[in-house]
Design a protein around this motif. Sequence first.
Motif, PDB file in Angstrom:
ATOM      1  N   GLY A 332       0.776  -1.236   0.000  1.00  0.00           N
ATOM      2  CA  GLY A 332       0.000   0.000   0.000  1.00  0.00           C
ATOM      3  C   GLY A 332       0.802   1.277   0.000  1.00  0.00           C
ATOM      4  O   GLY A 332       0.214   2.365  -0.070  1.00  0.00           O
ATOM      5  N   ASP A 335       0.424   3.303  -3.322  1.00  0.00           N
ATOM      6  CA  ASP A 335      -0.911   3.905  -3.414  1.00  0.00           C
ATOM      7  C   ASP A 335      -1.028   5.122  -2.505  1.00  0.00           C
ATOM      8  O   ASP A 335      -1.624   6.146  -2.875  1.00  0.00           O
ATOM      9  CB  ASP A 335      -1.972   2.869  -3.045  1.00  0.00           C
ATOM     10  CG  ASP A 335      -2.015   1.715  -4.031  1.00  0.00           C
ATOM     11  OD1 ASP A 335      -1.581   1.907  -5.172  1.00  0.00           O
ATOM     12  OD2 ASP A 335      -2.476   0.623  -3.641  1.00  0.00           O
ATOM     13  N   GLN A 338       0.798   8.109  -4.060  1.00  0.00           N
ATOM     14  CA  GLN A 338       0.078   8.710  -5.186  1.00  0.00           C
ATOM     15  C   GLN A 338      -1.212   9.397  -4.737  1.00  0.00           C
ATOM     16  O   GLN A 338      -1.577  10.457  -5.249  1.00  0.00           O
ATOM     17  CB  GLN A 338      -0.238   7.642  -6.235  1.00  0.00           C
ATOM     18  CG  GLN A 338       0.994   7.099  -6.927  1.00  0.00           C
ATOM     19  CD  GLN A 338       0.651   6.019  -7.949  1.00  0.00           C
ATOM     20  OE1 GLN A 338      -0.505   5.659  -8.097  1.00  0.00           O
ATOM     21  NE2 GLN A 338       1.654   5.521  -8.647  1.00  0.00           N
ATOM     22  N   ARG A 339      -1.917   8.790  -3.777  1.00  0.00           N
ATOM     23  CA  ARG A 339      -3.211   9.345  -3.362  1.00  0.00           C
ATOM     24  C   ARG A 339      -3.061  10.547  -2.435  1.00  0.00           C
ATOM     25  O   ARG A 339      -3.728  11.577  -2.619  1.00  0.00           O
ATOM     26  CB  ARG A 339      -4.025   8.248  -2.677  1.00  0.00           C
ATOM     27  CG  ARG A 339      -5.419   8.696  -2.274  1.00  0.00           C
ATOM     28  CD  ARG A 339      -6.176   7.576  -1.582  1.00  0.00           C
ATOM     29  NE  ARG A 339      -5.557   7.190  -0.314  1.00  0.00           N
ATOM     30  CZ  ARG A 339      -4.924   6.042  -0.125  1.00  0.00           C
ATOM     31  NH1 ARG A 339      -4.811   5.179  -1.106  1.00  0.00           N
ATOM     32  NH2 ARG A 339      -4.390   5.755   1.051  1.00  0.00           N
TER      33      ARG A 339
END
Length: 354
Positions: A332, A335, A338-339
């Motif tokens: 994770g 992710d 990027q998020r």
Amino acid sequence: MASIILFIVVIALLGFLISLVVRIRPSGQGATAEQVEQGISTLNKNLERTERALREELARNREEASSVGKQSREESAAAMKAFTESILARLTEQAGMQKNLLDAFSKQLANLTESNEKRLETLRGTVEQQLRRMQEDNSAKLEQMRATVDEKLHATLEKRLGESFQLVSERLEQVHKGLGEMQSLASGVGDLKKVLTNVKTRGTWGEVQLGNLLEQMLSPEQYAANVATKNGSNDRVEFAIKLPGREKMNGDAVWLPIDAKFPLEDYQRLVEAQELSNAPLVEEARKMLETRIKGEAKTIKEKYLDPPSTTDFAIMFLPTEGLYAEVLRRPGLSDILQRDYRITVTGPTTLAAL
């Protein structure tokens, strides 16, 4: 016969009655009771005679019928006996013929069986002789082939062993030279490790590697170094790629920030824990590396991202494949980067593809 006689009697009685009536009728008017009685008496007598004759005739007919039936039975019995004897004779004759045929067939079968046994014995002897001859020929050929193969194998083995010894000698010489080169390389690695202990030098090394990759992939007009991408800030990103501008920005370039990061201490701590096979220590080192990467991503976001002058994301360049693999291996983490921070992580081999 009895029915014919009865029919004749009835006809005679009818004729008599008719004649009697004819006799009485002309003088019927003056006939007396006495005449009638005489006529009846005469009729009775005639009937009695007729009945006696009829009984005698019937008795003779019965005797004749009995005689004829007896004769017929005797003739039928004689004919049946003759027929039975004829059938028995024929059956006896056929049984004899069948016995003779069976005897002849049994004899022929016995002769055929004996002949087949002799032929099979002869064939068995011939096959055994041929098989023995083939085995002898095969043994001789195998022995000859074995001798030829042994000779060729001996020659080939000596040749191959000589070539192998020569090749091993050459390889040992190359290994000896390689060991010398490895010693020189080890000393060079030690020097590189000493150089990379300095944080400033380590950052400069990652920046130089990133610059070399961009120089190989892009033309000088497509990127720039030490660019102030955020309006009103003096912070300069190491490299930024020029992207086509939008119309409302009067055609100015849109910058894609790329910053090199090399958290060597955290990565070295993780490698040492993995070499010790200490699972708790490995997990702790990975968490510290994850925290360090998140902090660097946050710094890049705050310093260099300023849409629409820049893209809404930036690139974090990790100069070693091992470090890049550890970041991707953390569940994770990519992710989250990027998020939450709008940061995409790349390594030396994935930068060109990105």
